[in-house]
Scaffold this active site. Structure first.
Site, mmCIF file in Angstrom:
data_model
loop_
_atom_site.group_PDB
_atom_site.id
_atom_site.type_symbol
_atom_site.label_atom_id
_atom_site.label_comp_id
_atom_site.label_asym_id
_atom_site.label_seq_id
_atom_site.Cartn_x
_atom_site.Cartn_y
_atom_site.Cartn_z
ATOM 1 N N ASP A 28 4.137 -1.997 -13.596
ATOM 2 C CA ASP A 28 3.943 -2.040 -12.151
ATOM 3 C C ASP A 28 5.284 -2.013 -11.416
ATOM 4 O O ASP A 28 6.287 -2.532 -11.911
ATOM 5 C CB ASP A 28 3.148 -3.315 -11.786
ATOM 6 N N ASN A 76 -7.262 2.397 -9.092
ATOM 7 C CA ASN A 76 -6.188 3.214 -8.525
ATOM 8 C C ASN A 76 -6.699 4.461 -7.790
ATOM 9 O O ASN A 76 -5.949 5.102 -7.046
ATOM 10 C CB ASN A 76 -5.159 3.611 -9.592
HETATM 11 C C1 IPE Z 1 -1.959 -2.254 -12.095
HETATM 12 O O1 IPE Z 1 -1.104 -2.077 -11.027
HETATM 13 C C2 IPE Z 1 -2.379 -0.924 -12.633
HETATM 14 C C3 IPE Z 1 -1.365 -0.173 -13.380
HETATM 15 C C4 IPE Z 1 -0.146 -0.593 -13.617
HETATM 16 C C5 IPE Z 1 -1.770 1.109 -13.864
HETATM 17 P P1 IPE Z 1 -1.638 -2.026 -9.525
HETATM 18 O O2 IPE Z 1 -0.458 -1.766 -8.664
HETATM 19 O O3 IPE Z 1 -2.754 -1.087 -9.405
HETATM 20 O O4 IPE Z 1 -2.194 -3.512 -9.327
HETATM 21 P P2 IPE Z 1 -2.479 -4.324 -7.989
HETATM 22 O O5 IPE Z 1 -3.220 -3.428 -7.051
HETATM 23 O O6 IPE Z 1 -1.164 -4.733 -7.430
HETATM 24 O O7 IPE Z 1 -3.265 -5.505 -8.464
HETATM 25 C C1 IPE Z 2 2.412 1.176 -11.070
HETATM 26 O O1 IPE Z 2 3.257 1.223 -9.963
HETATM 27 C C2 IPE Z 2 1.861 2.527 -11.413
HETATM 28 C C3 IPE Z 2 0.424 2.679 -11.139
HETATM 29 C C4 IPE Z 2 -0.362 1.765 -10.672
HETATM 30 C C5 IPE Z 2 -0.143 3.982 -11.402
HETATM 31 P P1 IPE Z 2 2.690 1.138 -8.484
HETATM 32 O O2 IPE Z 2 2.385 2.520 -8.025
HETATM 33 O O3 IPE Z 2 1.555 0.207 -8.406
HETATM 34 O O4 IPE Z 2 3.939 0.591 -7.710
HETATM 35 P P2 IPE Z 2 3.951 -0.548 -6.606
HETATM 36 O O5 IPE Z 2 3.270 -1.735 -7.195
HETATM 37 O O6 IPE Z 2 3.228 -0.007 -5.421
HETATM 38 O O7 IPE Z 2 5.396 -0.775 -6.338
HETATM 39 MG MG MG Z 3 1.404 -1.789 -8.082
#
Ligand code: IPE
Ligand code: IPE
Ligand code: MG
Length: 241
Positions: A28, A76
């Site tokens: 993340d 997502n």
């Molecule tokens: C978790 O991250 C999913 C992945 C890393 C693929 P998110 O960014 O989607 O999680 P939340 O929304 O902060 O809980």
């Molecule tokens: C994790 O990074 C990747 C996926 C969830 C696909 P994020 O896209 O959630 O990045 P942040 O949390 O918004 O910084």
């Molecule tokens: Mg994230």
């Protein structure tokens, strides 16, 4: 201490004696990494793929047997379509590179999650990469359109379809996408949030957790080894003494 400033400094660059056999990673922080640099979120995802390649390789080189990474969740899809499409395209392209690497390094690939709603060519690629690497020893599981609740429902429905009327814990475990590799010993989450976000909730019952503020594209060997050292120091009791 010689050239090393402290014992900790020396330890951080060395592997501990006890390593987790199965490491799961919630990658993340890609979007925030990009934002900090005035870049579009997509740039963070591209950099995130590079980090993924490096960290997975570091895990196997260290002696970890199984790595399970969260690449795209069932939630997502709520993101803007342009970002969703970008991530899926990145994953699709990366599958080709990944299968070649896995073949060279002796790693069996599995894609976990509900692939049925993904583009047909991508499903084909996923099936092919699993077939091509099916004889190999190490395990890399990539979670795409994965959600723990959906996975548990899928497991229960498949048991019902088989005529089961009473379901045990072992039955459910046996129908999860992770059934062949078992539960993670260590779950690492980057990006500062202390939550599971629907990842491996059944399997995490007795996992150890390592949360770090480091954003995924910045995560490196030092961070990974810190997680390993914390894991090695933990006394796992599994409810016993
Ligand atoms: C978790 O991250 C999913 C992945 C890393 C693929 P998110 O960014 O989607 O999680 P939340 O929304 O902060 O809980
Ligand atoms: C994790 O990074 C990747 C996926 C969830 C696909 P994020 O896209 O959630 O990045 P942040 O949390 O918004 O910084
Ligand atoms: Mg994230």
């Amino acid at each position: 201490m010689g050239i090393f400033s402290s014992k900790n400094h020396l330890n951080e660059n060395m592997l501990p004696e006890t390593l987790p056999g199965h490491v799961a990673i919630i990658m993340d922080g890609n979007g925030r990494w990009a934002k900090k640099r005035g870049l579009p979120r997509t740039a963070g995802h591209s950099k995130g793929v590079k980090t993924f390649e490096d960290v997975v390789e570091m895990c196997f080189t260290a002696g970890v047997n199984t790595v399970t990474v969260y690449a795209f969740s069932t939630e997502n899809w709520k993101r803007p379509d342009s970002e969703v499409q970008y991530i899926l395209k990145l994953l699709d392209e990366y599958l080709d590179i990944c299968v070649e690497k896995c073949l060279k390094k002796g790693i069996r690939m599995r894609i976990i999650g509900d692939r049925s709603i993904l583009p047909a060519e991508m499903i084909q690629k996923m099936n092919d990469s699993e077939e091509k690497t099916a004889h190999l020893h190490y395990n890399l599981n990539v979670a795409i359109n994965y959600g723990s609740r959906a996975e548990i429902c899928h497991a229960v429905n498949s048991l019902i379809a088989d005529g089961k009327t009473e379901i045990t814990e072992a039955d459910i475990s046996s129908r999860l996408y992770t059934a062949p590799v078992g539960d993670p010993d260590l779950i690492i989450r980057t990006g500062g949030e202390i939550r599971l976000s629907n990842y491996l909730m059944w399997q995490a019952s007795y996992a150890e957790f390592y949360f770090t503020d480091t954003l995924w594209p910045d995560f490196g060997k030092k961070d990974l080894y810190k997680a390993f050292h914390k894991f090695a120091k933990t006394h796992r009791r599994f409810g016993g003494l």
